[in-house]
Design a protein around this motif. Structure first.
Motif, PDB file in Angstrom:
ATOM      1  N   ALA A 197       0.826  -1.201   0.000  1.00 14.26           N
ATOM      2  CA  ALA A 197       0.000   0.000   0.000  1.00 14.26           C
ATOM      3  C   ALA A 197       0.861   1.252   0.000  1.00 14.26           C
ATOM      4  CB  ALA A 197      -0.925  -0.003   1.217  1.00 14.26           C
ATOM      5  N   SER A 198       1.941   1.240   0.767  1.00 14.13           N
ATOM      6  CA  SER A 198       2.827   2.400   0.823  1.00 14.13           C
ATOM      7  C   SER A 198       3.475   2.666  -0.530  1.00 14.13           C
ATOM      8  CB  SER A 198       3.910   2.165   1.892  1.00 14.13           C
ATOM      9  OG  SER A 198       4.773   3.273   1.994  1.00 14.13           O
ATOM     10  N   ALA A 199       3.971   1.615  -1.173  1.00 16.11           N
ATOM     11  CA  ALA A 199       4.625   1.784  -2.470  1.00 16.11           C
ATOM     12  C   ALA A 199       3.631   2.174  -3.556  1.00 16.11           C
ATOM     13  CB  ALA A 199       5.357   0.497  -2.854  1.00 16.11           C
ATOM     14  N   LEU A 200       2.437   1.574  -3.534  1.00 18.75           N
ATOM     15  CA  LEU A 200       1.442   1.865  -4.569  1.00 18.75           C
ATOM     16  C   LEU A 200       0.935   3.297  -4.469  1.00 18.75           C
ATOM     17  CD1 LEU A 200      -0.610  -1.473  -4.612  1.00 18.75           C
ATOM     18  CD2 LEU A 200       0.972  -0.632  -6.366  1.00 18.75           C
ATOM     19  N   THR A 201       0.740   3.786  -3.269  1.00 22.76           N
ATOM     20  CA  THR A 201       0.287   5.171  -3.125  1.00 22.76           C
ATOM     21  C   THR A 201       1.360   6.141  -3.614  1.00 22.76           C
ATOM     22  OG1 THR A 201       0.979   5.079  -0.799  1.00 22.76           O
ATOM     23  CG2 THR A 201      -1.354   4.764  -1.265  1.00 22.76           C
ATOM     24  N   SER A 232      16.402   5.677   8.137  1.00 25.95           N
ATOM     25  CA  SER A 232      15.997   6.611   9.187  1.00 25.95           C
ATOM     26  C   SER A 232      14.967   7.622   8.715  1.00 25.95           C
ATOM     27  CB  SER A 232      17.231   7.341   9.737  1.00 25.95           C
ATOM     28  OG  SER A 232      17.857   8.091   8.706  1.00 25.95           O
ATOM     29  N   TRP A 233      14.957   7.935   7.402  1.00 26.00           N
ATOM     30  CA  TRP A 233      14.046   8.979   6.937  1.00 26.00           C
ATOM     31  C   TRP A 233      13.148   8.552   5.787  1.00 26.00           C
ATOM     32  CZ3 TRP A 233      14.348  10.223   1.834  1.00 26.00           C
ATOM     33  CH2 TRP A 233      15.516   9.846   1.157  1.00 26.00           C
ATOM     34  N   THR A 234      13.340   7.378   5.213  1.00 26.63           N
ATOM     35  CA  THR A 234      12.548   7.004   4.038  1.00 26.63           C
ATOM     36  C   THR A 234      11.058   7.086   4.345  1.00 26.63           C
ATOM     37  OG1 THR A 234      12.119   5.266   2.411  1.00 26.63           O
ATOM     38  CG2 THR A 234      12.669   4.550   4.624  1.00 26.63           C
ATOM     39  N   PRO A 235      10.277   7.744   3.509  1.00 22.81           N
ATOM     40  CA  PRO A 235       8.861   7.971   3.835  1.00 22.81           C
ATOM     41  C   PRO A 235       8.015   6.712   3.831  1.00 22.81           C
ATOM     42  CG  PRO A 235       9.350   8.712   1.598  1.00 22.81           C
ATOM     43  CD  PRO A 235      10.664   8.382   2.229  1.00 22.81           C
ATOM     44  N   PHE A 236       8.470   5.653   3.193  1.00 24.14           N
ATOM     45  CA  PHE A 236       7.630   4.467   3.035  1.00 24.14           C
ATOM     46  C   PHE A 236       7.424   3.703   4.342  1.00 24.14           C
ATOM     47  CE2 PHE A 236       9.868   5.150  -0.991  1.00 24.14           C
ATOM     48  CZ  PHE A 236       8.788   5.359  -1.821  1.00 24.14           C
ATOM     49  N   ARG A 237       8.403   3.732   5.212  1.00 28.22           N
ATOM     50  CA  ARG A 237       8.303   2.889   6.400  1.00 28.22           C
ATOM     51  C   ARG A 237       7.243   3.382   7.379  1.00 28.22           C
ATOM     52  NH1 ARG A 237      11.013   4.351  11.142  1.00 28.22           N
ATOM     53  NH2 ARG A 237      12.285   6.239  11.049  1.00 28.22           N
ATOM     54  N   PHE A 238       6.947   4.665   7.371  1.00 30.87           N
ATOM     55  CA  PHE A 238       5.982   5.198   8.334  1.00 30.87           C
ATOM     56  C   PHE A 238       4.561   4.710   8.043  1.00 30.87           C
ATOM     57  CE2 PHE A 238       9.546   8.214   8.326  1.00 30.87           C
ATOM     58  CZ  PHE A 238       9.882   8.182   9.669  1.00 30.87           C
ATOM     59  N   PRO A 239       4.062   4.827   6.817  1.00 31.18           N
ATOM     60  CA  PRO A 239       2.735   4.254   6.559  1.00 31.18           C
ATOM     61  C   PRO A 239       2.729   2.733   6.607  1.00 31.18           C
ATOM     62  CG  PRO A 239       3.678   5.123   4.529  1.00 31.18           C
ATOM     63  CD  PRO A 239       4.570   5.573   5.651  1.00 31.18           C
ATOM     64  N   ALA A 240       3.831   2.090   6.204  1.00 30.32           N
ATOM     65  CA  ALA A 240       3.861   0.627   6.193  1.00 30.32           C
ATOM     66  C   ALA A 240       3.746   0.062   7.600  1.00 30.32           C
ATOM     67  CB  ALA A 240       5.138   0.131   5.514  1.00 30.32           C
ATOM     68  N   GLU A 241       4.532   0.577   8.545  1.00 34.05           N
ATOM     69  CA  GLU A 241       4.505   0.039   9.902  1.00 34.05           C
ATOM     70  C   GLU A 241       3.210   0.404  10.617  1.00 34.05           C
ATOM     71  OE1 GLU A 241       6.548  -2.150  11.169  1.00 34.05           O
ATOM     72  OE2 GLU A 241       7.556  -2.132   9.227  1.00 34.05           O
TER      73      GLU A 241
END
Length: 334
Positions: free
Chosen positions: A146-150, A267-276
């Motif tokens: 979902a994070s990557a697709l958005t 530490s800063w990649t935006p994808f990990r925040f919505p994914a987790e």
């Protein structure tokens, strides 16, 4: 009259070859390099055991594991808070139990489960396996997907608007940019919800899950729209490679990444925040710390992106100001 200076085709070929090699180096560093250097380093786990047994376990695994000695209730709370990736329970009872959670990143869970199973087998024989918040294969894949697709969906929409405006000679106003951000958020949320229902009908599609996906999609769309407004198509040099970081870096836990990748990318990649955050919501843990963190980070990205996207252009501000010839000048008579 002199004509245009024509450079030899051989020089252009060398420049193109050098550019291709540079892109390969950058992408190799961002993607395959992160995967090729994966190694456990201080993976946090907990043990509920008598003190003497806990001390023996603390020496197990070298620097690959970071043990926390706690009671059974404390250890399970640490797992619920995602402060450890697994729990080994050695008391009470003759059979050890390895406890993991489907709400925890599967990469960290796999390493913890293997290490704890080996430690338990050495001490008390093969352990029982217990999973809190059981997760299906679709549930493990859905958060990062979902994070990557958005991200990629918002990127295509922003690039398409920029190109269409350039070809038609139209200027993209603040209203059009805002409409695009909102429309992208709504449509991508619907697309992600459709995939979730297709992949696993048991995945919850409640207000919390859909609202979180909507926040992530609109935040990504706003940030990308802001960068495209500032840099034009040159923003693709930043936004495009970031998409490749998603599966390579955001899908890992920091304790498995090389310290350089951990500090410079994870530490800063935006994808990990919505994914987790989405992983916790899908497994019914709305109060998990990463949900709160995701809300703050995505909210800040949305606010910053909208500020850059909707900030009036210099020409618009100048038109809004009164022209010097139209101003009233008071003349005093002495």
């Amino acid at each position: 009259m002199t004509g245009p200076v024509r450079r030899p085709a051989g020089a252009l070929a060398l420049v193109a070859a050098a550019a291709g090699a540079l892109v390969a180096v950058v992408l190799g560093f961002l993607t395959f390099g992160a995967q090729a250097t994966v190694a456990p380093d201080g993976v946090p786990v907990a043990v509920a055991a008598p003190p003497e047994t806990a001390q023996r376990l603390a020496a197990h695994g070298g620097g690959q594991l970071a043990w926390t000695v706690a009671t059974r209730a404390e250890a399970r709370q640490l797992l619920a808070d995602k402060k450890v990736y697994g729990v080994l329970e050695l008391a009470p009872g003759p059979v050890a139990t390895v406890v993991t959670s489907g709400a925890v990143n599967p990469a960290g869970t796999q390493v913890a489960q293997q290490a704890l199973t080996g430690a338990a087998t050495a001490l008390a024989g093969p352990p029982k396996q217990e999973v809190l918040h059981p997760v299906s294969p679709a549930g493990r894949t859905a958060p990062l997907a979902a994070s990557a697709l958005t991200w990629i969906g918002a990127l295509v929409a922003g690039l398409g608007l920029t190109q269409l405006a350039k070809r038609t000679g139209r200027e993209i106003g603040a209203g059009a940019r805002f409409l695009q951000v909102v429309a992208v958020g709504v449509l991508l949320t619907a697309a992600v919800a459709g995939f979730f229902a297709l992949w696993d009908s048991a995945l919850p599609l409640d207000a919390g899950v859909l609202g979180f996906v909507l926040l992530a999609a609109t935040a990504f769309a706003a940030v990308q729209a802001g960068l495209l407004r500032l840099l034009g198509l040159r923003a693709m040099a930043v936004l495009g490679p970031l998409y490749l970081v998603a599966p390579a870096v955001a899908g890992q836990v920091p304790e498995l990444l090389n310290p350089a990748y951990r500090a410079l990318l994870w530490s800063w990649t935006p994808f990990r925040f919505p994914a987790e955050g989405l992983r916790s919501l899908l497994q019914g843990v709305p109060g998990a710390p990463d949900v709160t963190t995701g809300l703050w980070v995505l909210g800040a990205l949305l606010a910053a992106g909208l500020l850059v996207t909707l900030w009036p252009a210099r020409s618009a501000r100048q038109e809004a100001e009164p022209h010097p010839a139209d101003r009233v000048v008071e003349v005093g008579v002495h």
